[in-house]
Design a protein around this motif. Structure first.
Motif, PDB file in Angstrom:
ATOM      1  N   UNK A   1       0.826  -1.207   0.000  1.00 38.20           N
ATOM      2  CA  UNK A   1       0.000   0.000   0.000  1.00 38.20           C
ATOM      3  C   UNK A   1       0.862   1.260   0.000  1.00 38.20           C
ATOM      4  N   UNK A   2       1.983   1.216   0.709  1.00 36.75           N
ATOM      5  CA  UNK A   2       2.902   2.362   0.694  1.00 36.75           C
ATOM      6  C   UNK A   2       3.489   2.565  -0.704  1.00 36.75           C
ATOM      7  N   UNK A   3       3.832   1.470  -1.360  1.00 39.70           N
ATOM      8  CA  UNK A   3       4.329   1.573  -2.738  1.00 39.70           C
ATOM      9  C   UNK A   3       3.234   2.094  -3.669  1.00 39.70           C
ATOM     10  N   UNK A   4       1.999   1.657  -3.434  1.00 39.09           N
ATOM     11  CA  UNK A   4       0.876   2.153  -4.223  1.00 39.09           C
ATOM     12  C   UNK A   4       0.697   3.652  -4.007  1.00 39.09           C
ATOM     13  N   UNK A   5       0.782   4.089  -2.760  1.00 37.01           N
ATOM     14  CA  UNK A   5       0.643   5.517  -2.474  1.00 37.01           C
ATOM     15  C   UNK A   5       1.734   6.313  -3.188  1.00 37.01           C
TER      16      UNK A   5
END
Length: 138
Positions: free
Chosen positions: A23-27
């Protein structure tokens, strides 16, 4: 393509641990269109949107893996149906909010709606992670 590549490799660690990282990479990937939109360049916006789109597949695969592992086998169909319904509801609400932001503010502001949703998802995924569930592989 990103889903095929991600799905073909062996998972690195428990899904509950991978989800906040993904999710951090997606953000981070979703920040790219928001930044590119400030330039007004379609040549920068197109690859930024492509990167953001590719970052969604690993998150979806990992989230569905968690649903599969956390749902009793007799209720798996119901669990996956609820997860997909939640995803589609989020897409519809996000589209409506992004459209309103783009209409009422600057056009590129709509991209920040997805970025804000990803940041909220990181916080939620981090809070939902418990030691008992962190051992779930997949």
């Amino acid at each position: 393509m990103a889903g095929l590549v991600y799905g073909a490799r062996a998972p690195a660690g428990p899904a509950a641990t991978r989800l906040p990282v993904l999710l951090a990479l997606l953000a981070a990937a979703l920040a790219l269109p928001a930044l590119a939109a400030t330039t007004g360049s379609a040549a920068l916006l197109a690859p930024a949107v492509l990167c953001a789109g590719m970052a969604t597949a690993p998150v979806m695969i990992t989230a569905m893996t968690l649903v599969q592992h956390r749902t009793p086998p007799a209720r798996l169909n119901e669990g996956l149906t609820l997860a997909v319904t939640a995803i589609l509801t989020g897409i519809a609400l996000g589209s409506a909010l992004a459209g309103q932001a783009a209409d009422r503010l600057t056009p590129g502001t709509g991209y920040t709606v997805a970025l804000a949703a990803a940041c909220a998802a990181i916080a939620l995924a981090t809070r939902l992670r418990t030691p008992a569930l962190s051992g779930v592989r997949g």
